[in-house]
Design an enzyme around this catalytic site. Structure first.
Site, PDB file in Angstrom:
ATOM      1  N   LYS A   5      45.389 -33.054 -39.607  1.00  0.00           N
ATOM      2  CA  LYS A   5      44.649 -34.293 -39.799  1.00  0.00           C
ATOM      3  C   LYS A   5      43.200 -33.982 -40.219  1.00  0.00           C
ATOM      4  O   LYS A   5      42.988 -33.449 -41.284  1.00  0.00           O
ATOM      5  CB  LYS A   5      44.739 -35.132 -38.531  1.00  0.00           C
ATOM      6  CG  LYS A   5      46.172 -35.215 -37.942  1.00  0.00           C
ATOM      7  CD  LYS A   5      47.174 -35.899 -38.865  1.00  0.00           C
ATOM      8  CE  LYS A   5      48.622 -35.746 -38.412  1.00  0.00           C
ATOM      9  NZ  LYS A   5      48.929 -36.133 -37.046  1.00  0.00           N
ATOM     10  N   ASP A  27      44.245 -34.742 -26.230  1.00  0.00           N
ATOM     11  CA  ASP A  27      44.526 -34.670 -27.665  1.00  0.00           C
ATOM     12  C   ASP A  27      43.332 -35.303 -28.379  1.00  0.00           C
ATOM     13  O   ASP A  27      43.140 -36.516 -28.332  1.00  0.00           O
ATOM     14  CB  ASP A  27      45.830 -35.411 -27.976  1.00  0.00           C
ATOM     15  CG  ASP A  27      46.243 -35.294 -29.439  1.00  0.00           C
ATOM     16  OD1 ASP A  27      45.359 -35.109 -30.297  1.00  0.00           O
ATOM     17  OD2 ASP A  27      47.444 -35.398 -29.742  1.00  0.00           O
ATOM     18  N   TYR A  47      51.650 -39.649 -28.515  1.00  0.00           N
ATOM     19  CA  TYR A  47      52.194 -39.290 -29.814  1.00  0.00           C
ATOM     20  C   TYR A  47      53.720 -39.193 -29.734  1.00  0.00           C
ATOM     21  O   TYR A  47      54.267 -38.641 -28.781  1.00  0.00           O
ATOM     22  CB  TYR A  47      51.575 -37.984 -30.323  1.00  0.00           C
ATOM     23  CG  TYR A  47      51.804 -37.816 -31.798  1.00  0.00           C
ATOM     24  CD1 TYR A  47      51.089 -38.571 -32.707  1.00  0.00           C
ATOM     25  CD2 TYR A  47      52.780 -36.951 -32.259  1.00  0.00           C
ATOM     26  CE1 TYR A  47      51.328 -38.464 -34.056  1.00  0.00           C
ATOM     27  CE2 TYR A  47      53.020 -36.838 -33.616  1.00  0.00           C
ATOM     28  CZ  TYR A  47      52.296 -37.593 -34.507  1.00  0.00           C
ATOM     29  OH  TYR A  47      52.549 -37.486 -35.842  1.00  0.00           O
ATOM     30  N   ARG A  77      53.125 -12.364 -36.260  1.00  0.00           N
ATOM     31  CA  ARG A  77      53.516 -13.331 -35.221  1.00  0.00           C
ATOM     32  C   ARG A  77      52.594 -13.240 -34.011  1.00  0.00           C
ATOM     33  O   ARG A  77      52.468 -14.163 -33.223  1.00  0.00           O
ATOM     34  CB  ARG A  77      54.994 -13.140 -34.829  1.00  0.00           C
ATOM     35  CG  ARG A  77      55.488 -14.204 -33.862  1.00  0.00           C
ATOM     36  CD  ARG A  77      56.993 -14.512 -33.917  1.00  0.00           C
ATOM     37  NE  ARG A  77      57.836 -13.399 -34.263  1.00  0.00           N
ATOM     38  CZ  ARG A  77      58.101 -12.366 -33.462  1.00  0.00           C
ATOM     39  NH1 ARG A  77      57.564 -12.313 -32.255  1.00  0.00           N
ATOM     40  NH2 ARG A  77      58.884 -11.395 -33.868  1.00  0.00           N
TER      41      ARG A  77
HETATM   42  C1  LIG Z   1      49.839 -35.834 -36.074  1.00  0.00           C
HETATM   43  C2  LIG Z   1      49.522 -35.833 -34.646  1.00  0.00           C
HETATM   44  C3  LIG Z   1      50.150 -34.948 -33.759  1.00  0.00           C
HETATM   45  C4  LIG Z   1      51.235 -33.995 -34.205  1.00  0.00           C
HETATM   46  O1  LIG Z   1      50.748 -33.058 -35.102  1.00  0.00           O
HETATM   47  P1  LIG Z   1      51.624 -32.325 -36.250  1.00  0.00           P
HETATM   48  O2  LIG Z   1      50.647 -31.412 -36.881  1.00  0.00           O
HETATM   49  O3  LIG Z   1      52.145 -33.391 -37.152  1.00  0.00           O
HETATM   50  O4  LIG Z   1      52.739 -31.628 -35.552  1.00  0.00           O
HETATM   51  C5  LIG Z   1      49.752 -34.974 -32.432  1.00  0.00           C
HETATM   52  N1  LIG Z   1      48.814 -35.836 -31.984  1.00  0.00           N
HETATM   53  C6  LIG Z   1      48.213 -36.712 -32.803  1.00  0.00           C
HETATM   54  C7  LIG Z   1      47.191 -37.642 -32.252  1.00  0.00           C
HETATM   55  C8  LIG Z   1      48.534 -36.750 -34.159  1.00  0.00           C
HETATM   56  O5  LIG Z   1      47.935 -37.636 -34.968  1.00  0.00           O
END
Ligand SMILES: *Cc1c(COP(=O)(O)O)cnc(C)c1O
Length: 376
Positions: free
Chosen positions: A199, A174, A102, A50
């Site tokens: 992603k 982000d 998001y 952890r």
């Molecule tokens: C998918 C996504 C998130 C969240 O990510 P997870 O891994 O699904 O928790 C945040 N910001 C963007 C732009 C995303 O495409």
């Protein structure tokens, strides 16, 4: 190492100089605990999973190198990264969020900020006047998501970070859609860069994870590490291994995603059944000039408005054969979704909007599939 090109860093960053047993590929270790001394001394540097592991450190080092940041921390998901960044704020903090934030962050702000004594304002991040107007003496964080989801609007990162810095707030970007291959927020003044590694970094729709990269090490990073250890939103070792494996090919994949998406977007622009195409690399994009300045490619994401009604848009998703109707993005396979149906009641997506994650198939095959789906 940091003087190397991004392509080289993607392949080598984070690889320890001593490779156990001479192994070329990164070995995976699933151990959750490490041998310690009689009084819990740590001769191996790690104690319990952890708190981190050598594999987590390798992945974090590689992410920091690619983004050009000082250090990074991985989390169980992109949402866990955002949650920790918000929980690390002082009570009373006010956060500026973009109109197209998001979904989970929007929910976090609406339903959980009040419990933490925090407030937020949703603002158009493409409008500096609106940001100034929404500013309060308690504003501590400006959250940028560019290109935005799903309307692909582009925020001028340098302009917003300059404004935030002048007023003593931090800027978090982000960078999930653009990736460090196409956009480097630290060179534009950002303090923190976040990713859903689920992603493009993972890149194969088979791993869930997230990462926060920090411009510099310091008290805030230690606070984030403490939060991760206390709240336990840690990435599983196997997921770290998959994410690191994905990251090694990020530059080549992202460039091809970008080329394919540009070809698809340009073709869609003259299709009689398509009303609008939103893609940052098309001259018709409202922030085309900013995109050209701060990105080196349009990325693999685009959205369109189908001519007609909500039903017409949904019907297109029902007819695709090569595209897969599914949410998420950044994998090798092309995905399509009716965004308003995914987001539900609180969506800001137009009812005729379809979001496309353009994969690595041949663009002519993708275009042929969209053509038959649009014509019906
Ligand atoms: C998918 C996504 C998130 C969240 O990510 P997870 O891994 O699904 O928790 C945040 N910001 C963007 C732009 C995303 O495409």
């Amino acid at each position: 190492m940091t003087t190397h090109h991004r392509d080289t860093l993607a392949i080598h960053a984070g690889t320890p100089p001593e490779r156990p047993g001479g192994q070329v590929a990164t070995p995976i270790s699933l151990t959750t605990t490490w041998v310690h001394g009689p009084a819990a001394e740590l001769p191996h540097g790690y104690e319990y999973v952890r708190e981190g592991s050598p594999l987590h450190s390798q992945f974090e080092e590689a992410c920091a190198a690619l983004e050009g940041g000082g250090c990074a921390l991985s989390f169980a998901s992109g949402a866990a990264v955002a949650t920790a960044l918000m929980q690390a704020q002082e009570p009373g903090a006010h956060v500026l969020l973009p109109t197209e934030c998001y979904m989970q962050i929007r929910e976090l702000a609406r339903d959980y900020f009040p419990r933490w004594g925090m407030t937020s304002t949703i603002v158009d991040m493409c409008d500096l006047g609106a940001i100034r107007a929404a500013w309060t003496p308690a504003t501590r964080v400006v959250w940028i998501e560019t290109p935005s989801n799903p309307q692909m609007s582009v925020t001028d990162i340098a302009a917003v970070t300059a404004l935030a810095r002048e007023r003593g707030a931090v800027t978090i970007v982000d960078n999930t859609f653009a990736t460090p291959i196409l956009q480097q927020p630290f060179t534009l003044g950002a303090d923190v860069v976040t990713h859903s590694a689920t992603k493009y970094i993972g890149g194969h729709s088979d791993v869930h994870g997230g990462v926060a990269v920090f411009a510099r090490d310091g008290a805030f990073v230690r606070q984030m590490l403490r939060l991760r250890t206390v709240t336990g939103g840690v990435m599983a070792p196997f997921n770290v291994w998959l994410a690191l494996r994905g990251l090694r090919t990020l530059p080549v994949r992202v460039r091809r995603h970008s080329e394919n998406a540009l070809a698809v977007a340009a073709w869609l622009s003259s299709h009689p059944r398509v009303q609008t195409v939103r893609y940052p690399w098309l001259p018709s994009h409202p922030q085309y000039a900013i995109a050209q300045r701060q990105m080196s490619g349009g990325g693999g994401m685009l959205s369109i408005d189908v001519a007609g009604s909500r039903g017409d848009a949904v019907a297109v998703v029902g007819r695709v054969r090569l595209f897969t109707p599914a949410t998420s993005l950044g994998g090798v396979e092309s995905l399509i979704e009716h965004r308003a149906s995914i987001e539900g009641a609180f969506t800001s997506a137009p009812p005729t909007l379809l979001r496309l994650s353009v994969g690595l198939e041949h663009p002519d095959d993708l275009i042929a599939d969209l053509d038959q789906a649009l014509r019906g």
